[in-house]
Scaffold this active site. Structure first.
Site, PDB file in Angstrom:
ATOM      1  N   ASP A 394       0.756  -1.145  -0.151  1.00 34.69           N
ATOM      2  CA  ASP A 394       0.015   0.004  -0.014  1.00 34.69           C
ATOM      3  C   ASP A 394       0.825   1.428  -0.043  1.00 34.69           C
ATOM      4  O   ASP A 394       2.022   1.137   0.429  1.00 34.69           O
ATOM      5  CB  ASP A 394      -0.807  -0.077   1.621  1.00 34.69           C
ATOM      6  CG  ASP A 394      -1.924   0.928   1.154  1.00 34.69           C
ATOM      7  OD1 ASP A 394      -2.302   1.496   0.079  1.00 34.69           O
ATOM      8  OD2 ASP A 394      -2.280   1.551   2.157  1.00 34.69           O
ATOM      9  N   ASP A 654      -3.439  -1.380   5.677  1.00 36.93           N
ATOM     10  CA  ASP A 654      -3.840  -0.740   7.068  1.00 36.93           C
ATOM     11  C   ASP A 654      -5.391  -0.472   7.254  1.00 36.93           C
ATOM     12  O   ASP A 654      -5.790  -0.280   8.519  1.00 36.93           O
ATOM     13  CB  ASP A 654      -3.287   0.553   7.141  1.00 36.93           C
ATOM     14  CG  ASP A 654      -3.592   1.559   6.130  1.00 36.93           C
ATOM     15  OD1 ASP A 654      -4.224   1.422   5.054  1.00 36.93           O
ATOM     16  OD2 ASP A 654      -3.093   2.830   6.145  1.00 36.93           O
ATOM     17  N   ASP A 658      -8.377  -3.344   2.712  1.00 35.02           N
ATOM     18  CA  ASP A 658      -7.118  -4.105   2.388  1.00 35.02           C
ATOM     19  C   ASP A 658      -7.403  -5.416   2.913  1.00 35.02           C
ATOM     20  O   ASP A 658      -6.534  -6.285   2.713  1.00 35.02           O
ATOM     21  CB  ASP A 658      -5.682  -3.543   3.215  1.00 35.02           C
ATOM     22  CG  ASP A 658      -5.447  -2.255   2.463  1.00 35.02           C
ATOM     23  OD1 ASP A 658      -5.369  -2.035   1.386  1.00 35.02           O
ATOM     24  OD2 ASP A 658      -4.981  -1.429   3.451  1.00 35.02           O
TER      25      ASP A 658
END
Length: 733
Positions: A394, A654, A658
Site C-alpha cells: 500500500d 492498513d 485491505d
C-alpha cells in the site's frame, strides 16, 4: 522577515469594476479554467462509469424491487444513475418509507449486517488430523492399542499415549492459527454503525442499523458513521473520511447526488440520503465477503508436511507389507512377536515429532521477529515469508508518511517574493490550532510553529469552507504598524481575487505551473497578499497580488527507497497498490526509484489495450510497477493472479479495504496503525511504520526457514535409515 515583506513595492493598482465597464471596445476576457489535480481524473471517472450506464440502456420497467435486479450491475448501477431514477427504481420518495413497507423490505433484502457463518469447532479441530503424516501416526496408534493384544500381554499403552498426545498437540497448534483468521470479519462487523437516524411514516427516529432497507431516508452529521450505502439528497458542507475503505488519504467533499459508503465517517457538515444497498451488497459488505472467499490456498508449510507425510506413508507402507510376508510367511513369527517388529518400523520410521519441532522453531522465530517490531499472528506465515517473491505494498502510510507536506523544491514565486516569504505568509493564513491537514502541512513547513503568529497581531481570520475554498487572515504587522491581509486556497479562486500585477504573462505561467503540478499528482495551493490603509481591519485593501504557488504531497518515508533496494537485493519485487489516483502513484514511484510504469485499476477489467506490448493481463500485472485507484476487489484480484503465476505474494495494508487481499495473500502484513479489520486478516502486524521492518522480517524468516529445512532433511534421512536398516535386519535375521 516582516521588514523584508514591508519593503516590497506594491504593484500597479488594477482597474476598478467601474473603469473596466467604461471600456466597451475591449473584448470580454474569457475566464480561465485551471486544471488542478483531480480535475481530469474526476472527468475520466465520470465518463468511465457513464459508459456502463449508456451501454446498459436501462429499461426501468424491466427492473423489479428485488435484490437480483437492483444489485445486478449488468442491468443497472444505483451508484451512478440519476438520483431521480434511484427513487423510481426503489419505489420511494424523500418522505421515507412506512413501517409496514420497511418490514416487508426487510424480509425481501435481509438485515443490514454482515453474515458470518461460524464453523463447528470440533470438526475444525479434527480436520487437522486428516493428512498423510497424521494417517501414518493414527495407523501406528491403532496398531499399538487395538492390534497389540494377545499371548497374555497388554496393549502398547506407552506408544499409544505418546502418539495421541503428539497428534493433539499438532492439531491444537493448527486449530489456534486458523481460528484467528475469523477475527477479520468480526472486526469488519464492529466497524459498522450500530444506530441510524431514519425517516419512517414521515417522522425521524433512531433505529438499529441492521433494520435499514433500500429506500429508507437516513440522516447523519459530523462524527457519525454512515450506516449504509446511500445517495445524498441533501448535503451541507459535507466531508467524508473513507480512507479505511478506499485508501484515499484526505477526506472527500460530498454534494447532492454523490454516494456515501457504509462504514465511512462524516468529518464535517450534515446530510440526508436515500439508502441504495445494505448488508453484504454494500461496498463495505463486498469487501467483507472477499475475506476468506475462494481461499483454496493451502499453506506452504502444510504442503511440505503433506509431501513428507506422503513419502513416509508410501515408504513405510511398502516395507510393512514386505515385513508381513517375510516375518509371517517366511520366518513363521508368532502374531505378537511380528507385530512388535511392525510397531518398531511404524513408530521409528515416522518423523512423529516433526510438526511439533517445526512449530516450536517457528514460535521461537516469532519471538525473534517481535524484537524487530513484527508481531506474528500466524506462525506458519514465517516460513512463507521466507519464500516471498513479490511484495504488494500500500502507498499511504507504508511507502509514504501519510502526512501532507509542502514540497519546498517545487515552490513557484511571482514578483519580488522569495519561497521563504511565500511559506511564512501562507502560514499566517493558516490555523494554528484545530488544524485541518493542509493548514498543518503549511505551518509545519516553517519549522517552528510559533513563527506563524510571531511579530503579528491577529485581527480577523476566515477558516476554509467548501464554498469559498480559501482561508484569509487580516493582521497588524507589529514592526511596521501596517494592516495586511493574506489569503490562500484553490488556484482558480485566488487568481480571481487578484487585481494587482495580474498580467497575461503571469496567468500563462500560473496555468502552466498548475498543470505541471497536476500531471505529477501534486495539489496546488495559491497564496495572495494585500495591504490595508488606516486601522479598520474590515476595510478594503489595495488589491490582492498573487505571490506564490505551493505544492502539497504525501512524501515518501526517508528509509523507503533504501528498503526497496534491499528488498530487490533479496529477490523480492515491490509493487505499489494504492487507492490514490494514478498521477500521485507515478510521482511517488519516481521519487522512490520504484518506477512509474503504473496502470489504473480499470485495466484489470478491460485487459491490455489492443496492440500493446502485453499479450495477456497476467503479463501486464507482472510487468507493472504498481496500480492506482484500486478497490478491495482489485487488490484481491491482483494477489490471486500473482499466486496463479506461481509466486508467493505478501500484501501490506492498513484499512478495511485491505482485509480481503491481506486474507488472500500468502503473507498478509498489517502496517503500524492498521484498523482492527486489517489486523484480524493479517498474518503479521507491524508496530513500527515503514517498509524497513518487513525487510528485517524477511531476513529473519529466511534464517528460521534454514533451520527448519536442515531439521526436515535430517528427519527424512533418519526415517530412511530406520526403515531400510530395520527391514534389512528383519529380513536377514
Amino acid at each position: 522577515m516582516s521588514s523584508h515583506i514591508d519593503e516590497k513595492e506594491p504593484g500597479p493598482q488594477g482597474e476598478s469594476p467601474a473603469q473596466a465597464s467604461s471600456s466597451p471596445t475591449e473584448p470580454e476576457k474569457k475566464k480561465r479554467e485551471y486544471k488542478e489535480f483531480g480535475h481530469d481524473e474526476a472527468k475520466a471517472t465520470r465518463a468511465y462509469w457513464s459508459s456502463f450506464i449508456l451501454d446498459a440502456n436501462v429499461d426501468m420497467s424491466t427492473i423489479e424491487l428485488k435484490a437480483e435486479d437492483l444489485y445486478d450491475r449488468e442491468k443497472v448501477d444505483l451508484e451512478t444513475i440519476e438520483i431521480g431514477d434511484v427513487f423510481t427504481l426503489l419505489q420511494c420518495d424523500d418522505g421515507g418509507l412506512t413501517k409496514a413497507e420497511a418490514a416487508r423490505r426487510l424480509e425481501l433484502f435481509g438485515p443490514n449486517k454482515l453474515e458470518h457463518e461460524e464453523q463447528n469447532a470440533i470438526l475444525q479441530f479434527l480436520s487437522f488430523m486428516w493428512n498423510p503424516l497424521s494417517w501414518v501416526m493414527e495407523g501406528a496408534a491403532l496398531v499399538a492399542i487395538a492390534l497389540s493384544n494377545g499371548e497374555g500381554r497388554a496393549p502398547d499403552w506407552e506408544d499409544f499415549i505418546g502418539i495421541v498426545l503428539l497428534l493433539f498437540i499438532n492439531s491444537a497448534i493448527g486449530f489456534y492459527e486458523e481460528r484467528n483468521a475469523g477475527n477479520a470479519v468480526a472486526a469488519l462487523m464492529d466497524s459498522l454503525a450500530p444506530k441510524a437516524k431514519v425517516k419512517r411514516d414521515g417522522s425521524w427516529s433512531e433505529i438499529e442499523s441492521a433494520d435499514l432497507v433500500p429506500g429508507d431516508m437516513v440522516a447523519f452529521k459530523i462524527g457519525d458513521i454512515v450506516p449504509a450505502d446511500c445517495r445524498l439528497t441533501e448535503a451541507i458542507n459535507v466531508s467524508i473520511d473513507q480512507a479505511a475503505l478506499t485508501g484515499e488519504s484526505l477526506p472527500v467533499s460530498k454534494k447532492e447526488a454523490d454516494q456515501c459508503f457504509s462504514g465511512s465517517t462524516c468529518k464535517q457538515g450534515e446530510a440526508e440520503g436515500v439508502v441504495i444497498s445494505t448488508g453484504a451488497n454494500t461496498f463495505f459488505g463486498r469487501a467483507a465477503s472477499l475475506v476468506g472467499q475462494d481461499d483454496d490456498t493451502t499453506g506452504h508449510l502444510q504442503k511440505i508436511l503433506a509431501q513428507i507425510g506422503s513419502f513416509c506413508l508410501v515408504s513405510i507402507g511398502i516395507f510393512v507389507l514386505a515385513e508381513i510376508f517375510v516375518l509371517y510367511a517366511g520366518f513363521r513369527y508368532s502374531y505378537r512377536r511380528g507385530l512388535d517388529n511392525l510397531l518398531v518400523l511404524l513408530i521409528g520410521g515416522i518423523p512423529i515429532a516433526m510438526p511439533t519441532v517445526l512449530s516450536v522453531t517457528l514460535a521461537v522465530g516469532a519471538q525473534q521477529l517481535a524484537k524487530h517490531k513484527a508481531i506474528v499472528t500466524r506462525i506458519t506465515a514465517i516460513e512463507e515469508l521466507a519464500g516471498v517473491t513479490i511484495l504488494c505494498s500500500d502507498k499511504t502510510g507504508t511507502l509514504t508518511t501519510n502526512k501532507l507536506t509542502i514540497d519546498r523544491n517545487t515552490i513557484r514565486t511571482y514578483g519580488p517574493f522569495t519561497a521563504d516569504d511565500v511559506i511564512l505568509l501562507a502560514a499566517y493564513a493558516s490555523r494554528t490550532e484545530n488544524q485541518d491537514a493542509i493548514d498543518a502541512s503549511v505551518v509545519g513547513s516553517i519549522g517552528d510553529p510559533t513563527r506563524a503568529r510571531a511579530g503579528i497581531k491577529l485581527l480577523d481570520f476566515k477558516p476554509f469552507n467548501p464554498v469559498d475554498k480559501r482561508t484569509e487572515i487580516t493582521y497588524l504587522e507589529e514592526s511596521s504598524g501596517k494592516l495586511k491581509r493574506v489569503t490562500k486556497g484553490m488556484t482558480g479562486i485566488i487568481i480571481e481575487l487578484c487585481s494587482r500585477n495580474k498580467t497575461e504573462e503571469q496567468e500563462n505561467k500560473l496555468e502552466a505551473d498548475v498543470e505541471e503540478f497536476a500531471s505529477r499528482g501534486l495539489r496546488a495551493l495559491a497564496v495572495a497578499y494585500e495591504e490595508l490603509e488606516g486601522t479598520d481591519p474590515e476595510a478594503e485593501g489595495n488589491g490582492f497580488e498573487l505571490i506564490g504557488l505551493l505544492s502539497i504531497f504525501d512524501p515518501p518515508r526517508e528509509d523507503t527507497k533504501q528498503t526497496i533496494d534491499d528488498a530487490q537485493a533479496l529477490g523480492v519485487k515491490v509493487k505499489m497498490v494504492t487507492g490514490d489516483q494514478l498521477a500521485i502513484a507515478k510521482e511517488t514511484g519516481r521519487r522512490l526509484g520504484l518506477g512509474d510504469h503504473m496502470y489504473p485499476a480499470k485495466v484489470l477489467k478491460d485487459g491490455p489495450a489492443p496492440g500493446s506490448k502485453h499479450a495477456t493481463l497476467d503479463d501486464m500485472i507482472m510487468d507493472a510497477d504498481g496500480f492506482a485507484g484500486v478497490f478491495p476487489e482489485h487488490k484481491y484480484e491482483i494477489v490471486k493472479r500473482l499466486q496463479g503465476l506461481g509466486h508467493l505474494c505478501a500484501m501490506t495494508g492498513d484499512g478495511a479495504n485491505d482485509a480481503p487481499a491481506l486474507s488472500r495473500a500468502n503473507v498478509g502484513i498489517a502496517v503500524e496503525g492498521a484498523t482492527d479489520a486489517a489486523r484480524g486478516a493479517a498474518d503479521i502486524v507491524l508496530t513500527e511504520p515503514g517498509l524497513s521492518t518487513i525487510v528485517h522480517a524477511i531476513r529473519g524468516s529466511r534464517v528460521i526457514f534454514q533451520r527448519m529445512r536442515n531439521y526436515s532433511i535430517y528427519a527424512c534421512a533418519v526415517t530412511i535409515r530406520i526403515v531400510v536398516c530395520f527391514a534389512i535386519l528383519a529380513f536377514a535375521y
